[in-house]
Design a protein around this motif. Structure first.
Motif, PDB file in Angstrom:
ATOM      1  N   GLU A 126       0.840  -1.199   0.000  1.00 51.67           N
ATOM      2  CA  GLU A 126       0.000   0.000   0.000  1.00 51.67           C
ATOM      3  C   GLU A 126       0.874   1.248   0.000  1.00 51.67           C
ATOM      4  OE1 GLU A 126      -3.708   2.147   0.278  1.00 51.67           O
ATOM      5  OE2 GLU A 126      -3.059   0.196  -0.436  1.00 51.67           O
ATOM      6  N   ARG A 127       0.706   2.105  -0.971  1.00 49.43           N
ATOM      7  CA  ARG A 127       1.500   3.327  -1.071  1.00 49.43           C
ATOM      8  C   ARG A 127       0.807   4.461  -0.336  1.00 49.43           C
ATOM      9  NH1 ARG A 127       1.910   5.649  -5.830  1.00 49.43           N
ATOM     10  NH2 ARG A 127       0.166   4.564  -6.781  1.00 49.43           N
ATOM     11  N   THR A 128       1.603   5.319   0.244  1.00 55.19           N
ATOM     12  CA  THR A 128       1.076   6.499   0.916  1.00 55.19           C
ATOM     13  C   THR A 128       1.227   7.697  -0.005  1.00 55.19           C
ATOM     14  OG1 THR A 128       1.688   5.625   3.066  1.00 55.19           O
ATOM     15  CG2 THR A 128       1.279   7.994   2.922  1.00 55.19           C
ATOM     16  N   ALA A 129       0.131   8.360  -0.283  1.00 57.85           N
ATOM     17  CA  ALA A 129       0.167   9.510  -1.187  1.00 57.85           C
ATOM     18  C   ALA A 129       0.857  10.691  -0.521  1.00 57.85           C
ATOM     19  CB  ALA A 129      -1.252   9.892  -1.602  1.00 57.85           C
ATOM     20  N   ARG A 130       1.718  11.350  -1.259  1.00 60.21           N
ATOM     21  CA  ARG A 130       2.376  12.548  -0.760  1.00 60.21           C
ATOM     22  C   ARG A 130       1.859  13.744  -1.557  1.00 60.21           C
ATOM     23  NH1 ARG A 130       6.612   8.809  -0.835  1.00 60.21           N
ATOM     24  NH2 ARG A 130       7.520   8.415   1.222  1.00 60.21           N
ATOM     25  N   PRO A 131       1.082  14.596  -0.942  1.00 60.36           N
ATOM     26  CA  PRO A 131       0.559  15.751  -1.688  1.00 60.36           C
ATOM     27  C   PRO A 131       1.686  16.631  -2.199  1.00 60.36           C
ATOM     28  CG  PRO A 131       0.191  15.992   0.670  1.00 60.36           C
ATOM     29  CD  PRO A 131       0.694  14.613   0.470  1.00 60.36           C
ATOM     30  N   ARG A 132       1.572  17.022  -3.446  1.00 59.38           N
ATOM     31  CA  ARG A 132       2.602  17.867  -4.057  1.00 59.38           C
ATOM     32  C   ARG A 132       1.989  19.233  -4.390  1.00 59.38           C
ATOM     33  NH1 ARG A 132       2.454  12.899  -6.040  1.00 59.38           N
ATOM     34  NH2 ARG A 132       1.313  13.520  -7.908  1.00 59.38           N
ATOM     35  N   ARG A 133       1.322  19.286  -5.528  1.00 56.24           N
ATOM     36  CA  ARG A 133       0.731  20.555  -5.943  1.00 56.24           C
ATOM     37  C   ARG A 133      -0.345  21.025  -4.967  1.00 56.24           C
ATOM     38  NH1 ARG A 133      -3.523  20.379  -8.315  1.00 56.24           N
ATOM     39  NH2 ARG A 133      -3.160  18.227  -8.942  1.00 56.24           N
ATOM     40  N   LEU A 134      -1.065  20.082  -4.330  1.00 54.36           N
ATOM     41  CA  LEU A 134      -2.160  20.449  -3.435  1.00 54.36           C
ATOM     42  C   LEU A 134      -1.726  20.623  -1.988  1.00 54.36           C
ATOM     43  CD1 LEU A 134      -4.957  18.130  -4.861  1.00 54.36           C
ATOM     44  CD2 LEU A 134      -4.752  20.606  -5.126  1.00 54.36           C
ATOM     45  N   ALA A 135      -0.430  20.509  -1.723  1.00 51.21           N
ATOM     46  CA  ALA A 135       0.049  20.702  -0.356  1.00 51.21           C
ATOM     47  C   ALA A 135      -0.303  22.110   0.117  1.00 51.21           C
ATOM     48  CB  ALA A 135       1.562  20.479  -0.290  1.00 51.21           C
ATOM     49  N   GLY A 136      -0.865  22.212   1.291  1.00 50.95           N
ATOM     50  CA  GLY A 136      -1.237  23.518   1.845  1.00 50.95           C
ATOM     51  C   GLY A 136      -2.656  23.934   1.552  1.00 50.95           C
ATOM     52  N   TRP A 137      -3.333  23.257   0.612  1.00 53.15           N
ATOM     53  CA  TRP A 137      -4.726  23.597   0.309  1.00 53.15           C
ATOM     54  C   TRP A 137      -5.662  22.910   1.305  1.00 53.15           C
ATOM     55  CZ3 TRP A 137      -6.730  26.974  -3.182  1.00 53.15           C
ATOM     56  CH2 TRP A 137      -5.866  27.472  -4.159  1.00 53.15           C
ATOM     57  N   GLU A 138      -6.709  23.630   1.710  1.00 56.93           N
ATOM     58  CA  GLU A 138      -7.777  23.028   2.508  1.00 56.93           C
ATOM     59  C   GLU A 138      -8.705  22.330   1.521  1.00 56.93           C
ATOM     60  OE1 GLU A 138     -10.745  21.703   4.605  1.00 56.93           O
ATOM     61  OE2 GLU A 138     -11.346  23.363   3.327  1.00 56.93           O
ATOM     62  N   LEU A 139      -8.779  20.990   1.599  1.00 54.10           N
ATOM     63  CA  LEU A 139      -9.453  20.223   0.559  1.00 54.10           C
ATOM     64  C   LEU A 139     -10.769  19.591   0.993  1.00 54.10           C
ATOM     65  CD1 LEU A 139      -6.339  18.414  -0.965  1.00 54.10           C
ATOM     66  CD2 LEU A 139      -7.602  20.325  -1.961  1.00 54.10           C
ATOM     67  N   LEU A 140     -10.949  19.351   2.295  1.00 56.44           N
ATOM     68  CA  LEU A 140     -12.169  18.652   2.708  1.00 56.44           C
ATOM     69  C   LEU A 140     -13.413  19.479   2.428  1.00 56.44           C
ATOM     70  CD1 LEU A 140     -11.187  16.841   6.018  1.00 56.44           C
ATOM     71  CD2 LEU A 140     -11.066  16.046   3.657  1.00 56.44           C
ATOM     72  N   GLY A 141     -13.363  20.767   2.734  1.00 56.74           N
ATOM     73  CA  GLY A 141     -14.506  21.631   2.438  1.00 56.74           C
ATOM     74  C   GLY A 141     -14.888  21.598   0.972  1.00 56.74           C
ATOM     75  N   PRO A 142     -13.926  21.825   0.046  1.00 59.95           N
ATOM     76  CA  PRO A 142     -14.259  21.733  -1.380  1.00 59.95           C
ATOM     77  C   PRO A 142     -14.797  20.364  -1.797  1.00 59.95           C
ATOM     78  CG  PRO A 142     -12.197  22.915  -1.099  1.00 59.95           C
ATOM     79  CD  PRO A 142     -12.588  22.407   0.259  1.00 59.95           C
ATOM     80  N   LEU A 143     -14.299  19.282  -1.179  1.00 57.77           N
ATOM     81  CA  LEU A 143     -14.819  17.960  -1.536  1.00 57.77           C
ATOM     82  C   LEU A 143     -16.286  17.829  -1.161  1.00 57.77           C
ATOM     83  CD1 LEU A 143     -11.931  15.470  -0.617  1.00 57.77           C
ATOM     84  CD2 LEU A 143     -12.666  16.219  -2.873  1.00 57.77           C
ATOM     85  N   PHE A 144     -16.646  18.300   0.037  1.00 59.45           N
ATOM     86  CA  PHE A 144     -18.050  18.243   0.438  1.00 59.45           C
ATOM     87  C   PHE A 144     -18.896  19.142  -0.461  1.00 59.45           C
ATOM     88  CE2 PHE A 144     -16.132  17.418   4.808  1.00 59.45           C
ATOM     89  CZ  PHE A 144     -16.270  16.049   4.683  1.00 59.45           C
ATOM     90  N   ARG A 145     -18.387  20.362  -0.728  1.00 59.67           N
ATOM     91  CA  ARG A 145     -19.148  21.297  -1.550  1.00 59.67           C
ATOM     92  C   ARG A 145     -19.333  20.771  -2.974  1.00 59.67           C
ATOM     93  NH1 ARG A 145     -19.166  22.745   2.761  1.00 59.67           N
ATOM     94  NH2 ARG A 145     -21.135  21.658   2.530  1.00 59.67           N
ATOM     95  N   SER A 146     -18.410  19.941  -3.436  1.00 55.87           N
ATOM     96  CA  SER A 146     -18.510  19.457  -4.812  1.00 55.87           C
ATOM     97  C   SER A 146     -19.788  18.653  -5.029  1.00 55.87           C
ATOM     98  CB  SER A 146     -17.290  18.595  -5.153  1.00 55.87           C
ATOM     99  OG  SER A 146     -17.309  17.357  -4.461  1.00 55.87           O
ATOM    100  N   PHE A 147     -20.341  18.078  -3.961  1.00 55.23           N
ATOM    101  CA  PHE A 147     -21.594  17.339  -4.099  1.00 55.23           C
ATOM    102  C   PHE A 147     -22.794  18.275  -4.084  1.00 55.23           C
ATOM    103  CE2 PHE A 147     -18.726  13.975  -3.286  1.00 55.23           C
ATOM    104  CZ  PHE A 147     -19.301  12.840  -3.806  1.00 55.23           C
ATOM    105  N   GLU A 148     -22.652  19.449  -3.479  1.00 54.09           N
ATOM    106  CA  GLU A 148     -23.738  20.430  -3.522  1.00 54.09           C
ATOM    107  C   GLU A 148     -23.822  21.101  -4.880  1.00 54.09           C
ATOM    108  OE1 GLU A 148     -22.951  23.101  -0.294  1.00 54.09           O
ATOM    109  OE2 GLU A 148     -24.297  22.033   1.047  1.00 54.09           O
ATOM    110  N   TYR A 149     -22.664  21.261  -5.535  1.00 52.79           N
ATOM    111  CA  TYR A 149     -22.630  21.995  -6.797  1.00 52.79           C
ATOM    112  C   TYR A 149     -22.909  21.111  -8.006  1.00 52.79           C
ATOM    113  CZ  TYR A 149     -20.225  25.452  -3.870  1.00 52.79           C
ATOM    114  OH  TYR A 149     -19.899  26.343  -2.876  1.00 52.79           O
ATOM    115  N   ALA A 150     -23.182  19.820  -7.793  1.00 54.31           N
ATOM    116  CA  ALA A 150     -23.404  18.913  -8.912  1.00 54.31           C
ATOM    117  C   ALA A 150     -24.604  19.352  -9.734  1.00 54.31           C
ATOM    118  CB  ALA A 150     -23.621  17.489  -8.398  1.00 54.31           C
ATOM    119  N   GLY A 151     -24.459  19.314 -11.022  1.00 58.63           N
ATOM    120  CA  GLY A 151     -25.541  19.707 -11.907  1.00 58.63           C
ATOM    121  C   GLY A 151     -26.417  18.525 -12.284  1.00 58.63           C
ATOM    122  N   SER A 152     -27.443  18.812 -13.056  1.00 60.20           N
ATOM    123  CA  SER A 152     -28.367  17.771 -13.491  1.00 60.20           C
ATOM    124  C   SER A 152     -27.632  16.747 -14.343  1.00 60.20           C
ATOM    125  CB  SER A 152     -29.506  18.397 -14.296  1.00 60.20           C
ATOM    126  OG  SER A 152     -30.377  17.407 -14.764  1.00 60.20           O
TER     127      SER A 152
END
Length: 708
Positions: A181-207
């Motif tokens: 099992e490999r452990t992901a090392r964030p590179r470009r996304l290091a420092g970004w707050e990502l959980l909020g956007p992940l949850f919001r991505s389900f609210e913004y889903a279109g038809s």
């Protein structure tokens, strides 16, 4: 004497001068200055469009304002003028919070009473209390890391058969998957707050947005024991056989999630397998395991586990006794874990959620890539963040960031939350992590349609008049609060017509004020309405039973069930009863009598105790005598009848008391029904994910009173 007068006046002047600095010191000490600074930071961030970065701080400020208001009101050691001043400053902070939430309505979800308070929010709360020179209550201090050193360990047990198993095989076999099992090392996304956007991505889903991961074509529909799978069930099992190991199986109720989970474990050889379920379905899980995987011995844990088979390959335990067994379960060597009705763990601060997450973490740490499955037909109850604990159980996220394969997938998109298209890509990444969502209309065309038919009834007796008077008194109390707040507001803002922001604040105060002695609150009123219409609902169920056959009668409160059963007895109608205080044999006997005895026409069910895990498709009509506070609970009840095996159209008769709060609650339930559809099924229905039914009912009542 002439010299003494100036001295007397001179002694007063230093005192008067000292009073002002003392007042200023009080203004700059304690919790209020900390809250004021924090709320301004939140306000500024939201104005910049960066609400995601301050969601936790917004929630913590709201919680502390609520707690501080209660503390100030209860503090009898200070004068009334001092308390009034502190309450006024707290109102100022609350006003800024309300204005901020109006800019980004997704923040309103964090104000709900049952909103999840994450570990990071608890940590920030303690930090802010420390800045104010205040200590967190002892029960909120961090627990020691050792899992067996938590309060309540004195209740933990280790069944003798488990000890025998450990002695027979003291060494667990190695799992080489853990090394791969490999452990992901964030590179470009290091420092970004990502959980909020992940949850919001389900609210913004279109038809039309997808809500189910790609599933392979099954090689066969055959299952062990001569059983046959439906195609949609076989697809999910094939995905597990192909190497996928974590699933949020969110099929609509009635599509056979139990069989899919058991056969996924068989396809991946994920034994021993731990299954955590509500108490009412654990016996059913053992029965299903005997049907679908008869070659795998299963054991059900009851009480302290004296009857547990320590050598079984499938272990079934219910949430209610998990605290007693979490110690030995964590060391048992499970290679798979299934959590049924996974929305039960949405509140991460609850003991059962903490135990489930602890077990998941221990299993993942040892097994590397265990089979983890969260089963729920209603994954969203109030808010998109109901996903949080489920995703954490599955190992997709921790308290602060995405993990493993999910983080790798987000990195591979080449996008950040600041980029156009991130939300759609992020949502797809989460779905590909293992969300499986099928609707009956999509995969089971042979299941008849269902409908909800409202049946209005008039409460024209003395009790009905009393209920309407109590509702009028509640509306008058809300109006008085509104007018008082409007008269004393500091901002000087003039609002043309109804100040809807103030209406919501007043409704929130009313809901939070559990000590109101001047009249009934909304909860007591809804219970009285249920009692008042119980006999009429039972009469209608009796008519249905005589005309169309077997009927399922659902109620929320025991006294409503009692009235219904008395009514059926008077009408000479035989009935069965399913209640929360029954033992498993008693419940099974009642279900069997309704299903198999043609003379038993009605089954009276508790909405909470019988709303999940039982099959009542022998009936095609059900009566909802009382309304729930969530659409999910109503849907679960209907799906006890509308499921695989149903041969006739299903009608749910919802009894609504006209000219009462009942009608408002019914409308709000229907509005809220679009949440899961919008998040998971790509519906265009515009329904707020943060709606709180109790709050919205009070808002509607006050708005109607002000408009009159």
């Amino acid at each position: 004497m002439a010299r003494q007068a100036p001295r007397r006046s001179g002694t007063r002047r230093p005192n008067s001068r000292n009073q002002r600095p003392a007042a200023r010191r009080r203004d700059n000490e304690g919790l209020l200055p900390v809250l004021a600074r924090a709320v301004r930071e939140v306000e500024t961030a939201v104005q910049r469009g960066a609400a995601v970065s301050v969601r936790t701080k917004f929630q913590v400020v709201a919680l502390l304002v609520r707690e501080e208001r209660a503390r100030v009101n209860a503090d009898t050691s200070t004068s009334e003028s001092v308390r009034a001043g502190e309450l006024k400053r707290l109102d100022g902070v609350a006003t800024i919070l309300a204005q901020t939430a109006a800019r980004d309505t997704s923040l309103l979800a964090l104000l709900a009473e049952d909103a999840n308070v994450s570990d990071s929010a608890q940590s920030l709360r303690r930090e802010m209390l420390a800045q104010a020179g205040m200590a967190a209550p002892p029960e909120e201090l961090e627990l020691p890391e050792a899992p067996l050193e938590v309060p309540g360990t004195e209740r933990r047990v280790v069944p003798q058969s488990v000890i025998s198993r450990q002695l027979a095989n003291p060494f667990l076999p190695p799992d080489y998957e853990a090394a791969r099992e490999r452990t992901a090392r964030p590179r470009r996304l290091a420092g970004w707050e990502l959980l909020g956007p992940l949850f919001r991505s389900f609210e913004y889903a279109g038809s039309g947005a997808p809500s189910c991961m790609a599933l392979p074509e099954p090689a066969s529909l055959d299952a062990p024991g001569g059983m046959t799978l439906m195609p949609h069930q076989a697809e999910m099992v094939a995905a597990a056989a192909a190497g996928h190991r974590s699933f949020l199986l969110a099929d609509e109720p009635g599509l056979g999630k139990t069989a899919q989970a058991l056969l996924a474990a068989e396809a991946t050889k994920s034994y021993p397998l731990l299954v955590v379920v509500p108490n009412v379905v654990k016996t059913n899980w053992a029965r299903e395991a005997g049907l679908w995987t008869p070659q795998r011995p299963v054991t059900v844990i009851h009480g302290n586990g004296h009857s547990v088979d320590g050598f079984a390959e499938i272990v079934v335990v219910n949430y209610e006794i998990l605290d007693r067994h979490v110690g030995w379960l964590a060391d048992f060597g499970f290679r798979g874990m299934v959590v049924d009705e996974a929305h039960f763990i949405k509140n991460k601060s609850s003991q059962r959620s903490q135990h489930v997450l602890e077990l998941s973490q221990r299993i993942r740490a040892r097994a590397g890539r265990p089979l983890l499955m969260a089963l729920t037909g209603t994954p969203l109850i109030n808010d998109i963040e109901d996903f949080r604990a489920i995703w954490q159980f599955l190992g997709w996220i921790d308290d602060t960031k995405p993990l493993g394969r999910l983080m790798e997938s987000l990195e591979e998109t080449g996008l950040t939350p600041a980029d156009f298209g991130f939300y759609a890509a992020a949502r797809q990444c989460v779905i590909d992590a293992g969300i499986v969502r099928r609707r009956k209309a999509d995969v089971a065309a042979d299941i008849p349609a269902r409908r909800i038919a409202d049946l209005p009834v008039e409460l024209d007796d003395e009790e009905g008049r009393s209920i309407r008077k109590a509702e009028a008194d509640l509306a008058a109390r809300l109006v008085a609060r509104y007018e008082s707040a409007l008269a004393t507001r500091r901002s000087g803002a003039v609002v043309d017509g109804i100040d809807h922001e103030l209406v919501r604040r007043v409704a929130t105060w009313e809901r939070e004020d559990t000590t109101t002695a001047t009249g009934e609150n909304v909860f007591g009123m809804m219970r009285r309405i249920g009692q008042a219409k119980a006999a009429m609902a039972a009469d209608y169920a009796a008519q249905l039973a005589r005309n169309v056959g077997k009927v399922v009668f659902f109620a929320k409160h025991v006294d409503v069930m009692d009235i219904a059963e008395e009514t059926f007895a008077k009408r000479g109608i035989r009935y069965a009863s399913i209640r929360g205080d029954q033992t498993t044999p008693q419940r099974t006997k009642q279900i069997d009598s309704f299903v198999n005895d043609p003379e038993v026409s009605v089954v009276v069910c508790s909405l909470t105790a019988a709303g999940v895990g039982i099959n009542l498709q022998v009936a095609s009509n059900l009566v909802l005598a009382e309304l729930s506070w969530t659409d999910a609970e109503q849907t679960q009840a209907i799906d006890r009848v509308h499921r695989i095996g149903q041969a006739e159209p299903v009608t749910a008769w919802r009894i609504i008391a006209t000219q009462t709060l009942d009608t408002k609650i019914a409308e709000l339930i229907d509005l809220k029904a679009g949440l899961a559809a919008r998040a998971l099924d790509g519906s265009d229905e515009d329904v707020s994910s943060s709606a709180d039914l109790q709050l919205e009912a009070l808002v509607a009542l006050l708005t109607e009173a002000l408009s009159a």
